[in-house]
Design a protein around this motif. Structure first.
Motif, PDB file in Angstrom:
ATOM      1  N   ALA B   3     -46.013 -42.901 -37.246  1.00 37.25           N
ATOM      2  CA  ALA B   3     -45.436 -41.581 -37.457  1.00 37.25           C
ATOM      3  C   ALA B   3     -46.243 -40.751 -36.498  1.00 37.25           C
ATOM      4  O   ALA B   3     -45.775 -39.742 -35.817  1.00 37.25           O
ATOM      5  N   GLN B   4     -47.548 -40.882 -36.682  1.00 37.23           N
ATOM      6  CA  GLN B   4     -48.574 -39.998 -35.578  1.00 37.23           C
ATOM      7  C   GLN B   4     -48.362 -40.129 -34.200  1.00 37.23           C
ATOM      8  O   GLN B   4     -47.921 -39.386 -33.472  1.00 37.23           O
ATOM      9  N   ALA B   7     -44.969 -38.821 -33.228  1.00 45.00           N
ATOM     10  CA  ALA B   7     -44.756 -37.470 -33.326  1.00 45.00           C
ATOM     11  C   ALA B   7     -45.366 -36.921 -31.944  1.00 45.00           C
ATOM     12  O   ALA B   7     -44.866 -36.186 -31.248  1.00 45.00           O
ATOM     13  N   TRP B  10     -43.558 -37.969 -28.855  1.00 45.47           N
ATOM     14  CA  TRP B  10     -42.515 -36.804 -28.795  1.00 45.47           C
ATOM     15  C   TRP B  10     -42.761 -35.544 -28.269  1.00 45.47           C
ATOM     16  O   TRP B  10     -42.099 -35.065 -27.326  1.00 45.47           O
ATOM     17  N   MET B  11     -43.973 -34.973 -28.523  1.00 42.25           N
ATOM     18  CA  MET B  11     -44.533 -33.734 -28.010  1.00 42.25           C
ATOM     19  C   MET B  11     -44.689 -33.658 -26.496  1.00 42.25           C
ATOM     20  O   MET B  11     -44.108 -32.885 -25.845  1.00 42.25           O
ATOM     21  N   THR B 288     -56.041 -29.405 -30.941  1.00 37.97           N
ATOM     22  CA  THR B 288     -55.417 -28.885 -32.342  1.00 37.97           C
ATOM     23  C   THR B 288     -54.860 -29.998 -33.367  1.00 37.97           C
ATOM     24  O   THR B 288     -55.298 -29.716 -34.523  1.00 37.97           O
ATOM     25  N   LEU B 289     -54.364 -30.813 -32.692  1.00 40.83           N
ATOM     26  CA  LEU B 289     -53.720 -32.020 -33.264  1.00 40.83           C
ATOM     27  C   LEU B 289     -54.873 -32.868 -33.837  1.00 40.83           C
ATOM     28  O   LEU B 289     -54.861 -33.230 -35.066  1.00 40.83           O
ATOM     29  N   ARG B 290     -55.739 -32.896 -33.338  1.00 43.84           N
ATOM     30  CA  ARG B 290     -57.109 -33.532 -33.595  1.00 43.84           C
ATOM     31  C   ARG B 290     -57.759 -32.860 -34.928  1.00 43.84           C
ATOM     32  O   ARG B 290     -57.985 -33.499 -36.055  1.00 43.84           O
ATOM     33  N   ALA B 291     -57.645 -31.555 -34.799  1.00 45.94           N
ATOM     34  CA  ALA B 291     -58.246 -30.701 -35.938  1.00 45.94           C
ATOM     35  C   ALA B 291     -57.230 -30.955 -37.081  1.00 45.94           C
ATOM     36  O   ALA B 291     -57.836 -30.875 -38.150  1.00 45.94           O
ATOM     37  N   LEU B 292     -56.403 -30.908 -36.863  1.00 41.26           N
ATOM     38  CA  LEU B 292     -55.061 -31.057 -38.085  1.00 41.26           C
ATOM     39  C   LEU B 292     -55.465 -32.368 -38.648  1.00 41.26           C
ATOM     40  O   LEU B 292     -54.713 -32.794 -39.905  1.00 41.26           O
ATOM     41  N   GLY B 293     -55.958 -33.603 -38.056  1.00 35.30           N
ATOM     42  CA  GLY B 293     -56.185 -34.744 -38.695  1.00 35.30           C
ATOM     43  C   GLY B 293     -55.419 -35.755 -37.716  1.00 35.30           C
ATOM     44  O   GLY B 293     -55.750 -36.976 -38.357  1.00 35.30           O
ATOM     45  N   PHE B 294     -55.156 -35.466 -36.945  1.00 36.01           N
ATOM     46  CA  PHE B 294     -54.114 -36.787 -36.032  1.00 36.01           C
ATOM     47  C   PHE B 294     -55.411 -37.630 -35.512  1.00 36.01           C
ATOM     48  O   PHE B 294     -56.557 -36.955 -34.842  1.00 36.01           O
TER      49      PHE B 294
END
Lengths: 226, 387
Positions: B3-4, B7, B10-11, B288-294
């Motif tokens: 899913a990661q 996502a 897709w971005m 940002t994605l990495r910070a969010l936990g990706f």
């Protein structure tokens, strides 16, 4: 009980041949449900401290625990998973993804959870409702004002129901009126939703809204009552 | 994890329109590599196919022992008579094989055109020959029938036209096809008339034999070799044409791969540069994605997916250019083995298109790997500041 505990926390960077001590032995406890403002001049180490508490960086020495979890002992992969489950980030420049709608931006942290697509959408809608932007769900960041973008960022920060919100200059890019709205929203999240908030700010008026203000200078803390 | 990856990919793909220029460089560069590779291999494949299509498992070619082509072979009438009595022979066709200089339509420069002297037996031996315009040869006349490729490639080889051969006018009375084989690059004439015109007496260069069955080839070849009256050798037609096409096929393929590899270097650096630029432009987003936990793996996979997606688009474009631009395109080239021009169609086969896509995929993977690794290892704290 302390949610955040820092013990003799140190962080240094190597610049050329020089080692710069950014944090010099920070000892700090933040209680569950606190709304804490970190203030201080540029280069005082407040964002570095925020990054260590948020699990974005490793300390050079000392320990940082959040909810009893020793972050300084975790690998990058473990930290990523921990951040996804425990931390909501709010950045000065919102850091929304420009190609995604507000709804999709808010949904992002939920992609790291086992929630179904329908549940993700429902949770994102709830978060947008809390920040008062349920009618802007389909808009992309470029179609929103700065204040609205920061609200979307706050919705993204709370959508996974994290333990702790870390906010780095959340009003730094906003006018006074909009900044006050954002600060009111953070107060609501703290007082009504029980979120623990640590906010780095240069703005004394923003700091006034926090329950506690800590001042930093040259990598050290000087506490004062709000 | 999936899913990661989906996502983030897709971005990335959604942001492609913002990077249209640099992304197009990858697509066009890889399209160029694939178009050249597929086209050149289609040329090699078409050439081989033209020669190999002339081969039938039930047919054999008999020529002088040691001759490396029909040109350098000679058989006398007694040789032909002995061959005709062999039990494996169902039909046979003694044939004259000479070349004449005829200007090509493309550059008006003379090139070797095969003139094959045949009797009516030639059609019994090769049932695939079909007169598609005009009529068959009339015995005893200076007439020619032209293969489809010869008519397309050589100047003045038109139905009803007069062709000057050995200071005599020959009339083109018919056009024939031979299922796309090398025979279509030839002019056929009546054997006795051709023998007289080219002063070959009663000799021929080869005998085509239709065997009683494909299984009879081995016995027939052994019988020809063992017959002390003959200094001949019999080859299965398929083997003969495979040998003829081998060197040219290798040459074109070698050239094709060489050019493609050189171009691939250019496309590789274009992909590398584009993906580095793409990663650089999205430093804050990735952080940002990495910070969010990706995870770094999701970021790496998403960049790789974008690079390979662009590469596959380029591969498809290149394949389409090769297919729509060159498939079926008729050209001729010198067959070194027979010193004659062979007209053939470029054959852009599904296998070649898949090969082109595999090259594109490889380029995308290699070109995307370093930028993807860089994206996955971005230090979050500094990257969040856009540094």
């Amino acid at each position: 009980m302390a949610l955040v505990r820092c013990q003799d926390l140190q962080k240094s960077f190597v610049k050329g041949r020089e080692t710069v001590e950014v944090l010099d032995g920070i000892n700090l406890e933040i209680q569950q449900g606190d709304f804490l403002a970190l203030m201080g001049p540029s280069g005082s180490g407040k964002t570095t401290l925020l990054n260590l508490i948020g699990g974005l960086d490793h300390p050079s020495a000392g320990a940082v625990e959040v909810g009893g979890v020793p972050l300084n002992e975790m690998s990058a992969r473990q930290l990523a998973k921990w951040r996804a489950e425990n931390i909501g980030f709010v950045f000065q420049f919102y850091n929304l993804l420009p190609v995604l709608s507000a709804q999709r931006n808010v949904e992002l942290p939920l992609l790291l959870t086992p929630l179904s697509s329908r549940q993700r959408k429902a949770n994102a809608a709830t978060a947008l409702k809390i920040v008062g932007l349920e009618d802007r769900a389909k808009h992309k960041p470029g179609e929103l004002s700065g204040g609205q973008q920061q609200r979307v960022a706050i919705a993204r920060a709370i959508v996974a129901d994290p333990t702790l919100l870390v906010c780095d200059e959340p009003t730094g890019d906003l006018d006074r009126e909009t900044a006050d709205e954002i600060l009111s929203l953070l107060e609501v999240l703290n007082q009504e939703h029980g979120k623990t908030i640590i906010m780095v700010t240069h703005d004394p008026k923003a700091a006034e809204r926090a329950a506690q203000v800590l001042r930093m200078d040259k990598g050290r803390l000087a506490q004062e009552a709000a | 994890m999936l899913a990661q990856i989906l996502a983030v990919t897709w971005m990335n793909l959604r942001s492609l329109p913002l990077r249209l220029g640099s992304s197009s460089v990858v697509v066009v560069g890889i399209a160029g590599v694939v178009a050249v590779l597929v086209t050149l291999l289609a040329m090699a494949g078409g050439f081989s196919a033209a020669l190999e299509r002339g081969g039938s498992p039930e047919r054999a070619l008999v020529q002088r022992a040691g001759a490396n082509s029909e040109m350098s072979s000679t058989l006398n009438p007694e040789d032909v008579r002995i061959l005709s009595t062999m039990p494996e022979v169902a039909a046979y066709s003694p044939e004259l094989y000479v070349v004449a200089d005829v200007p090509k339509r493309s550059n008006r420069q003379p090139a070797n055109l095969v003139i094959r002297g045949v009797r009516s037996d030639a059609f019994a031996v090769r049932p695939e020959i079909e007169i598609v315009a005009g009529r068959a040869l009339a015995p005893g006349k200076r007439e020619l029938i032209a293969g489809r490729g010869a008519a397309a490639e050589f100047l003045g080889i038109d139905l009803g036209a007069k062709v000057d051969l050995r200071n005599n006018d020959w009339t083109v009375v018919g056009l024939f096809t031979a299922e796309g084989s090398a025979y279509e690059s030839e002019l056929w004439a009546d054997l006795p008339v051709a023998q007289s015109a080219f002063r070959r007496g009663a000799t021929v260069q080869s005998v085509r034999v239709r065997l009683t069955s494909a299984d009879a080839l081995e016995a027939f070849a052994a019988r020809v070799e063992d017959d002390r009256r003959l200094e001949l050798e019999a080859l299965g037609e398929e083997e003969f044409y495979a040998g003829q096409s081998k060197s040219m096929d290798a040459l074109i393929r070698g050239f094709g791969y060489t050019v493609a590899v050189i171009m691939a270097f250019g496309a590789f650096f274009a992909a590398l540069n584009t993906m580095f630029t793409a990663v650089s432009a999205r430093t804050v987003e990735i952080a940002t994605l990495r910070a969010l936990g990706f995870g770094g793996g999701a970021v790496l996979a998403s960049v790789m997916a974008e690079a390979t997606g662009l590469a596959l688009l380029g591969g498809a474009l290149g394949g389409a250019v090769a297919y729509f631009g060159f498939n079926g395109f008729t050209v001729s080239t010198l067959n070194n083995a027979s010193f004659s021009q062979v007209a053939f169609d470029f054959a852009v086969t599904p296998e070649l298109l898949i090969l082109g896509l595999l090259w594109a995929l490889g380029l995308g993977l290699v070109g995307g790997l370093l930028p993807a690794a860089q994206a996955a290892r971005l230090p979050i704290v500094t990257a969040l500041r856009g540094e």
